[in-house]
Scaffold this motif. Structure first.
Motif, PDB file in Angstrom:
ATOM      1  N   ALA A 193       0.836  -1.205   0.000  1.00 27.27           N
ATOM      2  CA  ALA A 193       0.000   0.000   0.000  1.00 27.27           C
ATOM      3  C   ALA A 193       0.874   1.258   0.000  1.00 27.27           C
ATOM      4  O   ALA A 193       0.574   2.243  -0.703  1.00 27.27           O
ATOM      5  CB  ALA A 193      -0.911  -0.008   1.225  1.00 27.27           C
ATOM      6  N   GLN A 194       1.966   1.223   0.768  1.00 26.66           N
ATOM      7  CA  GLN A 194       2.890   2.360   0.808  1.00 26.66           C
ATOM      8  C   GLN A 194       3.545   2.579  -0.559  1.00 26.66           C
ATOM      9  O   GLN A 194       3.670   3.710  -1.034  1.00 26.66           O
ATOM     10  CB  GLN A 194       3.972   2.104   1.871  1.00 26.66           C
ATOM     11  N   LEU A 195       3.962   1.496  -1.196  1.00 23.33           N
ATOM     12  CA  LEU A 195       4.603   1.592  -2.507  1.00 23.33           C
ATOM     13  C   LEU A 195       3.649   2.153  -3.556  1.00 23.33           C
ATOM     14  O   LEU A 195       4.044   2.942  -4.424  1.00 23.33           O
ATOM     15  CB  LEU A 195       5.108   0.214  -2.944  1.00 23.33           C
ATOM     16  N   ARG A 196       2.375   1.748  -3.504  1.00 18.27           N
ATOM     17  CA  ARG A 196       1.397   2.255  -4.473  1.00 18.27           C
ATOM     18  C   ARG A 196       1.153   3.746  -4.297  1.00 18.27           C
ATOM     19  O   ARG A 196       1.041   4.491  -5.271  1.00 18.27           O
ATOM     20  CB  ARG A 196       0.095   1.460  -4.335  1.00 18.27           C
ATOM     21  N   ALA A 197       1.097   4.188  -3.051  1.00 16.39           N
ATOM     22  CA  ALA A 197       0.921   5.621  -2.787  1.00 16.39           C
ATOM     23  C   ALA A 197       2.146   6.403  -3.257  1.00 16.39           C
ATOM     24  O   ALA A 197       2.017   7.497  -3.838  1.00 16.39           O
ATOM     25  CB  ALA A 197       0.704   5.835  -1.284  1.00 16.39           C
ATOM     26  N   TYR A 198       3.319   5.832  -3.035  1.00 15.05           N
ATOM     27  CA  TYR A 198       4.571   6.462  -3.471  1.00 15.05           C
ATOM     28  C   TYR A 198       4.637   6.531  -4.995  1.00 15.05           C
ATOM     29  O   TYR A 198       5.031   7.556  -5.578  1.00 15.05           O
ATOM     30  CB  TYR A 198       5.750   5.665  -2.915  1.00 15.05           C
ATOM     31  N   TYR A 199       4.210   5.458  -5.666  1.00 19.82           N
ATOM     32  CA  TYR A 199       4.298   5.390  -7.128  1.00 19.82           C
ATOM     33  C   TYR A 199       3.409   6.444  -7.792  1.00 19.82           C
ATOM     34  O   TYR A 199       3.779   7.044  -8.808  1.00 19.82           O
ATOM     35  CB  TYR A 199       3.905   3.990  -7.613  1.00 19.82           C
ATOM     36  N   ILE A 200       2.255   6.675  -7.212  1.00 21.55           N
ATOM     37  CA  ILE A 200       1.333   7.674  -7.768  1.00 21.55           C
ATOM     38  C   ILE A 200       1.986   9.050  -7.803  1.00 21.55           C
ATOM     39  O   ILE A 200       1.812   9.823  -8.748  1.00 21.55           O
ATOM     40  CB  ILE A 200       0.024   7.717  -6.941  1.00 21.55           C
TER      41      ILE A 200
END
Length: 297
Positions: A193-200
């Motif tokens: 979830a953290q990685l997806r928020a970072y990727y956005i």
């Protein structure tokens, strides 16, 4: 036998000492051919150059095992170097002797220093949480979570590529880690979830964590991030970025994870390396009854 103060400059010119320059060139070429990591190559070249600087201007074919032993004795007695530094120097010189010159190992059996058996520093769960919480920048927060949540070395973190995140199987591929080995470590739902928020926000293209120029994020920048957050979180225990990896292993052990699994996640060759975390596990200590409490009342 004292080092020549201008030897470092002399080593840079083939005209002044062709055999020294050739030795450095052959050493570097062999390290590249054997696919040693950038860090190991840099360390070995530095250590070997220091040795050549010390030996200058003696012709290399006259250098004996006795000279090598005396050099390392000087490192300890006069320069007060650590056991780790001394071992790295020995490894570099042995590499040149055995891999570049192809001489038998048995002729160069150096007496290695004893390593101090120090237990790793470990942060508590609360201290890790505090350090991550006060890190406001989403990239910095993701990096610290990644190192702790996956048990990564700092070099492994900066070498991660976008394609190394396998969200379908909930795992992270760690490529060309220490010893040029690949391994798999866990990808938790929280980390995903953290990685997806970072990727956005950042949309990295090649490297998972990129600098302003699109190249790999630097290890020195990560150290600065960690030190700032540690200070801001008022965590006073001496700790480095690598402490997060130690904490990952210890907290897994405290939670009851099998030591063999932890060994695989960390990429240790020997279980003895991983067993050091049993000495700092609080769960193990809590479950042991002191003989003082066994005395008759």
């Amino acid at each position: 036998m004292k080092p020549n103060t201008i030897a470092t400059q002399l080593l840079k010119t083939e005209e002044t000492k062709p055999d020294y320059a050739l030795a450095m060139s052959l050493m570097h070429q062999k390290l590249l051919l054997k696919n040693y990591s950038k860090n190991t190559t840099k360390t070995y070249m530095h250590m070997f150059k220091q040795f050549l600087t010390y030996m200058y201007p003696m012709p290399l074919h006259q250098v004996s095992t006795a000279h090598i032993m005396y050099y390392h004795k000087e490192l300890v007695t006069k320069q007060n170097v650590s056991a780790s530094y001394q071992n790295q120097s020995i490894n570099a010189i042995k590499f040149y002797i055995e891999k570049v010159l192809n001489l038998p190992k048995v002729q160069y059996d150096f007496c290695r220093p004893r390593k101090a058996k120090k237990l790793p520093k470990v942060l508590s769960l609360q201290e890790v949480a505090d350090i991550i919480t006060v890190t406001n920048n989403i990239k910095h927060k993701t990096i610290l979570k990644m190192i702790y949540g996956c048990g990564l070395r700092i070099s492994e973190c900066v070498n991660l590529k976008v394609e190394d995140i396998d969200s379908n199987n909930m795992r992270v591929w760690v490529r060309n880690a220490k010893g040029n080995k690949d391994r798999i470590t866990l990808l938790s739902p929280t980390m995903l979830a953290q990685l997806r928020a970072y990727y956005i926000v950042y949309k990295p293209k090649k490297w998972l964590f990129e600098g302003a120029d699109g190249k790999q994020y630097s290890a020195s920048s990560i150290r600065q991030v960690f030190n700032r957050s540690k200070k801001k979180a008022r965590v006073h225990m001496p700790a480095t970025v690598h402490t997060l990896r130690h904490s990952f292993a210890t907290h897994l052990l405290d939670a009851g994870t099998n030591l063999r699994y932890i060994q695989k996640l960390l990429g240790h060759n020997s279980s003895k390396t991983t067993e050091i975390y049993t000495h700092v596990s609080t769960t193990n200590l809590i479950n042991i009854t002191s003989p003082l409490d066994m005395l008759p009342k």
